[in-house]
Scaffold this active site. Structure first.
Site, PDB file in Angstrom:
ATOM      1  CG  HIS A  37      -1.259   2.881  11.203  1.00 37.29           C
ATOM      2  ND1 HIS A  37      -1.087   4.228  11.413  1.00 37.29           N
ATOM      3  CD2 HIS A  37      -0.584   2.600  10.070  1.00 37.29           C
ATOM      4  CE1 HIS A  37      -0.322   4.731  10.455  1.00 37.29           C
ATOM      5  NE2 HIS A  37      -0.007   3.765   9.620  1.00 37.29           N
ATOM      6  N   GLY A 147      -3.479  -2.393   4.625  1.00 41.90           N
ATOM      7  CA  GLY A 147      -4.638  -1.536   4.397  1.00 41.90           C
ATOM      8  C   GLY A 147      -4.945  -1.364   2.922  1.00 41.90           C
ATOM      9  CD  GLN A 153       2.154  -0.623   1.129  1.00 44.60           C
ATOM     10  OE1 GLN A 153       3.030   0.225   0.973  1.00 44.60           O
ATOM     11  NE2 GLN A 153       1.455  -0.708   2.242  1.00 44.60           N
ATOM     12  CB  SER A 186       1.427   8.965   8.697  1.00 52.44           C
ATOM     13  OG  SER A 186       1.071   7.706   9.227  1.00 52.44           O
TER      14      SER A 186
HETATM   15  P1  AMP Z   1       2.107   3.170   6.692  1.00 51.34           P
HETATM   16  O1  AMP Z   1       2.470   3.377   8.116  1.00 51.34           O
HETATM   17  O2  AMP Z   1       1.603   4.378   5.997  1.00 51.34           O
HETATM   18  O3  AMP Z   1       3.190   2.444   5.929  1.00 51.34           O
HETATM   19  O4  AMP Z   1       0.870   2.177   6.699  1.00 51.34           O
HETATM   20  C1  AMP Z   1       0.942   0.939   7.363  1.00 51.34           C
HETATM   21  C2  AMP Z   1      -0.279   0.132   7.016  1.00 51.34           C
HETATM   22  O5  AMP Z   1      -1.450   0.834   7.410  1.00 51.34           O
HETATM   23  C3  AMP Z   1      -0.410  -0.137   5.508  1.00 51.34           C
HETATM   24  O6  AMP Z   1      -0.874  -1.462   5.313  1.00 51.34           O
HETATM   25  C4  AMP Z   1      -1.434   0.877   5.094  1.00 51.34           C
HETATM   26  O7  AMP Z   1      -2.152   0.502   3.943  1.00 51.34           O
HETATM   27  C5  AMP Z   1      -2.334   0.898   6.318  1.00 51.34           C
HETATM   28  N1  AMP Z   1      -3.134   2.123   6.358  1.00 51.34           N
HETATM   29  C6  AMP Z   1      -2.701   3.403   6.240  1.00 51.34           C
HETATM   30  N2  AMP Z   1      -3.741   4.265   6.269  1.00 51.34           N
HETATM   31  C7  AMP Z   1      -4.861   3.510   6.400  1.00 51.34           C
HETATM   32  C8  AMP Z   1      -6.260   3.806   6.472  1.00 51.34           C
HETATM   33  N3  AMP Z   1      -6.721   5.047   6.414  1.00 51.34           N
HETATM   34  N4  AMP Z   1      -7.119   2.769   6.587  1.00 51.34           N
HETATM   35  C9  AMP Z   1      -6.671   1.495   6.648  1.00 51.34           C
HETATM   36  N5  AMP Z   1      -5.370   1.139   6.579  1.00 51.34           N
HETATM   37  C10 AMP Z   1      -4.476   2.138   6.459  1.00 51.34           C
END
Ligand code: AMP
Length: 284
Positions: A37, A147, A153, A186
């Site tokens: 994040h 990400g 997504q 997460s």
């Molecule tokens: P989330 O909190 O899981 O909904 O993720 C929020 C954002 O963080 C989304 O755009 C995800 O794709 C990105 N994200 C989650 N894990 C990673 C990672 N390991 N590397 C880069 N971006 C990430």
């Protein structure tokens, strides 16, 4: 760092940032922040003067038997990490701000939304696209950063911005991994004991697929077979392994250098996903 906890507060905070001059980037998250994040925050800061990070565990993207209730939440820690990374504004809406009444209109993720994770998580991308559209409407950024880790997504959000003329730039940042290759998530917090080692099977399977492509293999079925074998050996219960077109997400027969190997599986009860382009950068 400002914290906005309602529609009204975010409107005021956005106004104050706009008054200060310069462009605004939005990084939407569900919290439980990790370095993945925070890498999006860094990218956002390169693209705009001001960075808004949102934290909202969106109920409409979870299926009835999924982990909405037990999804990790630690807002105090998230606020500390965001402040230390130079975020200007954290938007933490309540459910009543995002869904003030029964939702009548939803974003339809179309054909690409039925593929990959869409096949096993009906309604998931409808919930994702709808909440992202709302967050963009509430924060009104110039650019929003997502990400690559959540490849489908990211593709769907970019497509939504184009097809629905949102007038916001969608930026997709590389996957951040542990030194051994495991993509940060997460949900990694759910992994217990040996599960952490099994989870490594996902990035190892992607490496196997890339090596096969490097060695000249172009038969997508054969590459999938090799990747599946690695997942089996690691003890990952496979949901899907596919080689897909990076825009339509349709499976390809012949692999090309921009084809993406996308996979999902379960380690114990934890569902994990990962992906890599076969012949280009952002390798696990
Ligand atoms: P989330 O909190 O899981 O909904 O993720 C929020 C954002 O963080 C989304 O755009 C995800 O794709 C990105 N994200 C989650 N894990 C990673 C990672 N390991 N590397 C880069 N971006 C990430």
């Amino acid at each position: 760092m400002a914290v906005a906890r309602s529609r009204g507060e975010v409107a005021d905070a956005r106004h104050a940032l706009r008054e200060a001059g310069g462009s605004l980037a939005l990084v939407p998250t569900m919290g439980a922040l990790h370095e993945g994040h925070l890498s999006l925050v860094d990218r956002a800061a390169e693209l705009a003067e001001h960075v808004c990070l949102s934290v909202f565990v969106n109920p409409t993207q979870f299926g009835p038997s999924e982990d909405f209730d037990r999804y990790p939440r630690d807002l105090d820690r998230d606020l500390e990490l965001a402040a230390a990374r130079g975020v200007d504004l954290v938007f933490v809406p309540g459910a009543e701000d995002v869904y003030p009444r029964e939702q009548a209109i939803w974003v339809d993720p179309g054909e690409p939304g039925t593929r990959l994770c869409g096949a096993s998580r009906p309604g998931h991308f409808r919930g994702v696209l709808t909440v992202v559209l709302k967050l963009i409407g509430l924060v009104r950024p110039d650019v929003a950063v997502f990400g690559r880790k959540d490849f489908q997504q990211a593709v769907l959000i970019r497509r939504m911005a184009e097809d629905l003329c949102l007038g916001v730039r969608i930026e997709i940042a590389p996957t951040v991994r542990e030194p051994d290759g495991l993509a940060l998530s997460s949900r990694n917090a759910y992994l217990r004991g040996d599960e952490r080692r099994s989870a490594l099977g996902l990035s190892q399977a992607l490496r196997r697929a890339r090596t096969a492509f490097d060695d000249g293999e172009r038969d997508a079925g054969r590459i999938v077979e090799l990747a599946r074998r690695v997942l089996d050996e690691a003890g990952v219960s496979i949901e899907y392994v596919e080689i897909v077109d990076p825009v339509t997400l349709a499976p390809v027969g012949r692999a090309a250098s921009d084809s993406v190997c996308a996979l999902a599986g379960r380690v114990g009860k934890t569902r994990l996903i990962d992906n890599a382009t076969l012949g280009e950068g952002d390798a696990p």
